[in-house]
Design a protein around this motif. Structure first.
Motif, PDB file in Angstrom:
ATOM      1  N   ASN A   1       1.116  -1.169   0.027  1.00  0.00           N
ATOM      2  CA  ASN A   1      -0.090  -0.021  -0.036  1.00  0.00           C
ATOM      3  C   ASN A   1       0.800   1.215   0.111  1.00  0.00           C
ATOM      4  O   ASN A   1       0.577   2.116  -0.647  1.00  0.00           O
ATOM      5  CB  ASN A   1      -1.014  -0.060   1.228  1.00  0.00           C
ATOM      6  N   PHE A   2       1.791   1.119   0.650  1.00  0.00           N
ATOM      7  CA  PHE A   2       2.824   2.261   0.822  1.00  0.00           C
ATOM      8  C   PHE A   2       3.411   2.775  -0.687  1.00  0.00           C
ATOM      9  O   PHE A   2       3.337   3.837  -1.024  1.00  0.00           O
ATOM     10  CB  PHE A   2       3.968   2.001   1.856  1.00  0.00           C
ATOM     11  N   MET A   3       3.685   1.484  -1.336  1.00  0.00           N
ATOM     12  CA  MET A   3       4.258   1.656  -2.573  1.00  0.00           C
ATOM     13  C   MET A   3       3.212   1.890  -3.605  1.00  0.00           C
ATOM     14  O   MET A   3       3.395   2.092  -4.963  1.00  0.00           O
ATOM     15  CB  MET A   3       4.814   0.714  -3.070  1.00  0.00           C
ATOM     16  N   LYS A   4       1.917   2.017  -3.261  1.00  0.00           N
ATOM     17  CA  LYS A   4       0.723   2.376  -4.108  1.00  0.00           C
ATOM     18  C   LYS A   4       0.842   1.303  -5.395  1.00  0.00           C
ATOM     19  O   LYS A   4       0.484   1.708  -6.622  1.00  0.00           O
ATOM     20  CB  LYS A   4       0.875   3.664  -4.660  1.00  0.00           C
ATOM     21  N   MET A   5       1.031   0.118  -4.943  1.00  0.00           N
ATOM     22  CA  MET A   5       0.919  -0.931  -6.112  1.00  0.00           C
ATOM     23  C   MET A   5      -0.152  -1.857  -6.047  1.00  0.00           C
ATOM     24  O   MET A   5      -0.556  -2.814  -6.943  1.00  0.00           O
ATOM     25  CB  MET A   5       2.373  -1.798  -6.213  1.00  0.00           C
ATOM     26  N   LEU A   6      -0.918  -1.819  -4.686  1.00  0.00           N
ATOM     27  CA  LEU A   6      -1.996  -2.771  -4.523  1.00  0.00           C
ATOM     28  C   LEU A   6      -3.272  -1.980  -5.010  1.00  0.00           C
ATOM     29  O   LEU A   6      -3.444  -0.761  -4.902  1.00  0.00           O
ATOM     30  CB  LEU A   6      -2.137  -3.105  -3.113  1.00  0.00           C
ATOM     31  N   SER A   7      -4.451  -2.783  -5.262  1.00  0.00           N
ATOM     32  CA  SER A   7      -5.735  -2.492  -5.502  1.00  0.00           C
ATOM     33  C   SER A   7      -6.376  -1.849  -4.194  1.00  0.00           C
ATOM     34  O   SER A   7      -6.050  -2.717  -3.186  1.00  0.00           O
ATOM     35  CB  SER A   7      -6.566  -3.217  -6.345  1.00  0.00           C
ATOM     36  N   GLU A   8      -7.012  -0.894  -4.095  1.00  0.00           N
ATOM     37  CA  GLU A   8      -7.759  -0.572  -2.774  1.00  0.00           C
ATOM     38  C   GLU A   8      -9.158  -0.700  -3.067  1.00  0.00           C
ATOM     39  O   GLU A   8     -10.106  -0.163  -2.289  1.00  0.00           O
ATOM     40  CB  GLU A   8      -7.463   0.917  -2.776  1.00  0.00           C
ATOM     41  N   GLN A   9      -9.736  -1.614  -3.913  1.00  0.00           N
ATOM     42  CA  GLN A   9     -11.148  -1.879  -4.423  1.00  0.00           C
ATOM     43  C   GLN A   9     -11.747  -2.987  -3.163  1.00  0.00           C
ATOM     44  O   GLN A   9     -12.252  -3.966  -3.585  1.00  0.00           O
ATOM     45  CB  GLN A   9     -11.462  -2.309  -5.670  1.00  0.00           C
ATOM     46  N   ASN A  10     -11.862  -2.643  -1.978  1.00  0.00           N
ATOM     47  CA  ASN A  10     -12.362  -3.547  -0.981  1.00  0.00           C
ATOM     48  C   ASN A  10     -13.684  -3.927  -1.023  1.00  0.00           C
ATOM     49  O   ASN A  10     -14.152  -5.120  -0.680  1.00  0.00           O
ATOM     50  CB  ASN A  10     -12.021  -2.910   0.470  1.00  0.00           C
ATOM     51  N   GLN A  11     -14.466  -3.339  -1.807  1.00  0.00           N
ATOM     52  CA  GLN A  11     -15.762  -3.287  -1.548  1.00  0.00           C
ATOM     53  C   GLN A  11     -16.223  -4.311  -2.763  1.00  0.00           C
ATOM     54  O   GLN A  11     -17.429  -4.871  -2.552  1.00  0.00           O
ATOM     55  CB  GLN A  11     -16.767  -1.945  -1.753  1.00  0.00           C
ATOM     56  N   PHE A  12     -15.526  -4.380  -3.712  1.00  0.00           N
ATOM     57  CA  PHE A  12     -15.641  -5.567  -4.900  1.00  0.00           C
ATOM     58  C   PHE A  12     -14.560  -6.488  -4.924  1.00  0.00           C
ATOM     59  O   PHE A  12     -13.812  -6.164  -6.042  1.00  0.00           O
ATOM     60  CB  PHE A  12     -16.173  -4.817  -5.992  1.00  0.00           C
ATOM     61  N   PRO A  13     -14.217  -7.309  -3.986  1.00  0.00           N
ATOM     62  CA  PRO A  13     -12.979  -7.985  -3.982  1.00  0.00           C
ATOM     63  C   PRO A  13     -13.009  -8.814  -5.606  1.00  0.00           C
ATOM     64  O   PRO A  13     -11.651  -8.994  -6.199  1.00  0.00           O
ATOM     65  CB  PRO A  13     -13.185  -9.195  -3.263  1.00  0.00           C
TER      66      PRO A  13
END
Lengths: 418, 106
Positions: free
Chosen positions: A208-220
């Motif tokens: 997350n710190f490197m901004k490489m992961l998806s943050e779409q938690n609501q729609f896995p």
């Protein structure tokens, strides 16, 4: 002085004769493959650890029935002495060996090898504890060469056994080394695997710190969307895959059932950045061309590209550019799909899985889709086999791409028949 | 310091070793006899004996360093449960004298 264990060095193709797979979509190759062809997603809310403090709270967890499989096949003492990545590697290797039907009691085990690719889960999964009595085995549990060592003991392999590490390309690097080892004449059979279990709180936070992961938690299930305009990164998965590779002569002599023939590979460095691909896919072009050259095949002969497709803005854009640069007009005729859209990114496991997917596609003449292709991106305008598998009768030749952090790139070339 | 184990103590140690192995390898204690090969029959390894020593250290007042015991085992390899028990008796009975023996031999 010539090494007497080396037989004649050759350029013959290498047979893929066995596959074992464990990933968020299944605990066997057939289960994973069927779910991929059905376009299912293995991404869900993380329960492996409490993700409350993480921005990304979704991941590619192993199916719940994996843990019963692991328990059933891992004696108490072995459990204490191994990390999960080793256990996955052992289970995948066993499935691959059984699938290959190679009769180990009839072959020269001095000429059998085991090579594992991993980005180092054994020392990077601190929460992967084996219960009471584990700590005293810390050294043998965590050494990153443990999995191939166990496989050598499990099956009596006395050829080279070792681990390679090349981030997201670790699995394909292991397969490439296996190919080279077979062509060198040193061995007949190699069990090559790629495994990682980096779905950990630490990895997610750093990702997350490197901004490489998806943050779409609501729609896995919608989070991984390679080549789609609304892609926002990848999710971390656990998983692995093992394949049995055999020399041409060995496979033909025993009349083995061959998934596909490996013709060659390119294994090159970007020499650019620890985390970013070189601008406009320059390094990707380099490695794809190198693989085609090594396989002695022209770009027009390629029918399918199993893409790296990580669902990041940069990778998918550059990978598309690279494919266009290498294949020119033919790029628009290619079928391209990204398994990560369904199973997330299992780092070292991912490229071994992609290799197996490519072999399975050639064998079955079916190509799994890239799911979540919903919003077209003008910069990603190739045929990504969107959302539904396709039957591809006549599918003959394919490449599998993997581009890793650190600039470790590997592309392998596979052919259905010779 | 030398001590002599009684037959009852030896019997107790034998049973404890069997219980330890039965628990570790998830098998019935009755399947383990003096002739059982720890590595080939049970799937054990060389660290196993050192683990048992750790378990029994306090109860049997074993003051020897594990390193010393390891050196002893280099020259007196253990394969069977019977050999494991006999080595355990040696360690408990001979104590520090084991170091002297190693020194004399080495």
């Amino acid at each position: 002085m010539a090494n007497s264990t080396y037989k004649s060095r050759n350029n013959k193709p290498v047979a893929v004769t066995g596959i074992g797979m464990i990933c968020p979509l299944g605990i066997s190759t057939s289960e994973c493959w069927e779910n991929m062809l059905a376009g299912k997603s293995g991404i869900r809310k993380i329960t492996k650890f409490d993700p409350d403090e993480c921005i990304t709270q979704i991941g590619g967890q192993l199916p719940d029935d994996y843990f019963a499989l692991e328990k059933e096949n891992t004696p108490k003492r072995l459990f204490k002495q191994t990390v999960r990545a080793t256990r996955i590697s052992r289970l995948c290797s066993r499935e691959a060996i059984e699938d290959s039907r190679v009769e180990l009691d009839k072959i020269d085990l001095n000429r059998c090898a085991a090579i594992m690719g991993t980005s180092g889960s054994s020392v990077r999964s601190p929460d992967d504890l084996g219960g009471p009595g584990t700590e005293r085995f810390k050294i043998i549990r965590e050494m990153i060469n443990a999995a191939p060592a166990w496989i050598s003991i499990d099956y009596g392999f006395r050829g080279p056994t070792f681990t390679v590490s090349a981030a997201c390309a670790s699995g394909s690097y292991a397969i490439a080394r296996a190919f080279d080892l077979i062509q060198s004449g040193a061995v007949d059979v190699v069990v090559a695997s790629g495994v990682d279990t980096l779905l950990t709180e630490n990895s997610v936070k750093r990702g997350n710190f490197m901004k490489m992961l998806s943050e779409q938690n609501q729609f896995p299930e919608k989070a991984m969307r390679p080549f789609d305009r609304k892609r926002d990164g990848w999710v971390i998965s656990d998983g692995g895959c093992a394949v049995v590779l055999e020399s041409y002569d060995h496979a033909v002599r025993r009349n083995a059932d061959v998934y596909a023939w490996m013709l060659g590979h390119g294994s090159l460095s970007e020499s650019y950045s620890l985390y970013a691909p070189s601008p406009y896919g320059e390094g990707m072009v380099h490695v794809i061309e190198s693989a085609l050259d090594n396989a002695q095949i022209s770009g027009e002969k390629i029918d399918y590209v199993c893409a790296n497709g990580t669902s990041t803005a940069v990778n998918d854009y550059y990978e598309t550019i690279a494919i266009k640069k290498v294949f020119r007009k033919h790029a628009y005729d290619l079928l391209i799909s990204a398994p990560k859209s369904m199973i997330g990114h299992s780092i070292g496991g991912a490229s071994a899985i992609s290799f197996a997917v490519t072999a399975l596609a050639l064998k079955t003449q079916k190509i799994p889709p890239t799911i979540n292709c919903e919003f077209p991106d003008v910069d990603c305008d190739l045929n990504y086999v969107p959302n539904a598998m396709v039957r591809a009768n006549g599918l003959e030749t394919a490449i599998s791409n993997s581009f890793g952090f650190g600039g470790h790139n590997c592309v392998v070339v596979l052919k259905k028949s010779l | 310091m030398k001590r002599k184990l009684t037959d009852a103590e030896k019997k107790e140690i034998y049973e404890e070793v069997r219980e330890f192995l039965a628990d570790e390898f998830e098998i019935d204690k009755e399947e383990i006899t003096r002739g059982t090969n720890v590595i080939d029959d049970l799937g054990g390894d060389s660290i196993l004996f050192l683990e048992m020593i750790e378990e029994f250290k306090e109860k049997y007042d074993i003051n020897l360093e594990v390193r010393t015991i390891g050196q002893y085992m280099l020259k007196n390899p253990i394969y069977t449960v019977g050999e494991t028990i006999d080595t355990m008796f040696e360690i408990i009975e001979k104590g520090d004298d084991l170091i002297t023996e190693l020194g004399e031999e080495g």
